[in-house]
Design an enzyme around this catalytic site. Sequence first.
Site, PDB file in Angstrom:
ATOM      1  N   ASP A   1     -22.073  33.824  67.224  1.00  0.00           N
ATOM      2  CA  ASP A   1     -21.609  35.177  67.524  1.00  0.00           C
ATOM      3  C   ASP A   1     -21.319  35.990  66.264  1.00  0.00           C
ATOM      4  O   ASP A   1     -20.912  37.152  66.356  1.00  0.00           O
ATOM      5  CB  ASP A   1     -20.348  35.112  68.392  1.00  0.00           C
ATOM      6  CG  ASP A   1     -19.247  34.261  67.758  1.00  0.00           C
ATOM      7  OD1 ASP A   1     -19.497  33.065  67.515  1.00  0.00           O
ATOM      8  OD2 ASP A   1     -18.150  34.795  67.510  1.00  0.00           O
TER       9      ASP A   1
ATOM     10  N   LYS B   1     -10.471  25.952  71.291  1.00  0.00           N
ATOM     11  CA  LYS B   1     -11.038  25.850  69.948  1.00  0.00           C
ATOM     12  C   LYS B   1     -10.054  26.505  68.999  1.00  0.00           C
ATOM     13  O   LYS B   1      -9.662  27.666  69.193  1.00  0.00           O
ATOM     14  CB  LYS B   1     -12.388  26.561  69.888  1.00  0.00           C
ATOM     15  CG  LYS B   1     -12.982  26.719  68.490  1.00  0.00           C
ATOM     16  CD  LYS B   1     -14.163  27.685  68.521  1.00  0.00           C
ATOM     17  CE  LYS B   1     -14.605  28.039  67.108  1.00  0.00           C
ATOM     18  NZ  LYS B   1     -15.500  29.212  67.080  1.00  0.00           N
TER      19      LYS B   1
ATOM     20  N   TYR C   1      -6.591  31.454  67.586  1.00  0.00           N
ATOM     21  CA  TYR C   1      -6.291  31.207  66.179  1.00  0.00           C
ATOM     22  C   TYR C   1      -4.984  31.881  65.781  1.00  0.00           C
ATOM     23  O   TYR C   1      -4.626  32.929  66.323  1.00  0.00           O
ATOM     24  CB  TYR C   1      -7.398  31.766  65.287  1.00  0.00           C
ATOM     25  CG  TYR C   1      -8.767  31.242  65.595  1.00  0.00           C
ATOM     26  CD1 TYR C   1      -9.192  30.014  65.097  1.00  0.00           C
ATOM     27  CD2 TYR C   1      -9.644  31.975  66.382  1.00  0.00           C
ATOM     28  CE1 TYR C   1     -10.456  29.532  65.374  1.00  0.00           C
ATOM     29  CE2 TYR C   1     -10.911  31.495  66.675  1.00  0.00           C
ATOM     30  CZ  TYR C   1     -11.310  30.279  66.169  1.00  0.00           C
ATOM     31  OH  TYR C   1     -12.567  29.802  66.464  1.00  0.00           O
TER      32      TYR C   1
END
Length: 286
Positions: A27, A178, A147
């Site tokens: 991406d 993730k 994140y």
Amino acid sequence: MPKNGKQLRLRRLSLAGDDRHLFIPLDHSVSDGPIVPADKWDDLLRALVAGGADGIIVHKGRARAFAPDILKNCALVVHLSASTSCSADVHAKVLVSDVEEALTLGADAVSVHVNIGSDTESQQLADLGAVARSCDAWGMPLIAMVYPRGPRIEDPRDPALLAHIANVAADLGADMVKTSVALPIERMSEVVANSPIPVLAAGGPPDGSDLVEYGAAVMASGCRGLAIGRRIFSSPTPAALVSRLSAVVHGRSKGMGGDGISGGIAGGISEGMHMANYSTIVAGVA
């Protein structure tokens, strides 16, 4: 039916059937610009599939563009979030697609990006919750890319913070999370132990050191997979590199060289040794 559909799709996300995953995010062309020339995209995809990638992650337009036969042995994950490096706030992610559109593209899963600690965290969390609701309705697996990024984050490699992030993803409905890898890497086991859902390690080693040894250390910490993009698609031999990483993820012993480490990495060599070696390499790197 949606529940059965999700189970079938989750199974397709692990080609070896061991619930471990090697995903290749592609991406970056939205966030940073072209990753390969336009006429090389199909070649790159074929190399990733030939190497044994479990899945690729692309935006909706890219999913429409490549030849449909390419992914006959690889899962398709459609990424629903976007931002660009030209933005006034690079940490602000917005939804640019939805689960229904991903279904029309033949997706096996969708992914959503959330930056905890950013100025727009609240909206990104709301978006994750909304997508999770649609995923439940349609039987679509959801990978949350979460994140610690933004002005409120002091240490993005803090294990306690990463464990918090994994629980945010789980509590809002994701099937996998993730996220960044803790430092020292041994403490990634704490993140895994505190996560109700499988943890996928994002990216390569922060100091640019050996990618396959890094992968071995991460898997030894208990992570259920790797999600590595730039170090793979910028490699002169992406198929070979993916093959070595796939061997690490799925516990297959094979010879390695170049970007890898020699000999059998899974089963034949102590995983703890790889963790120790890698932690020595990246000590003090944030």
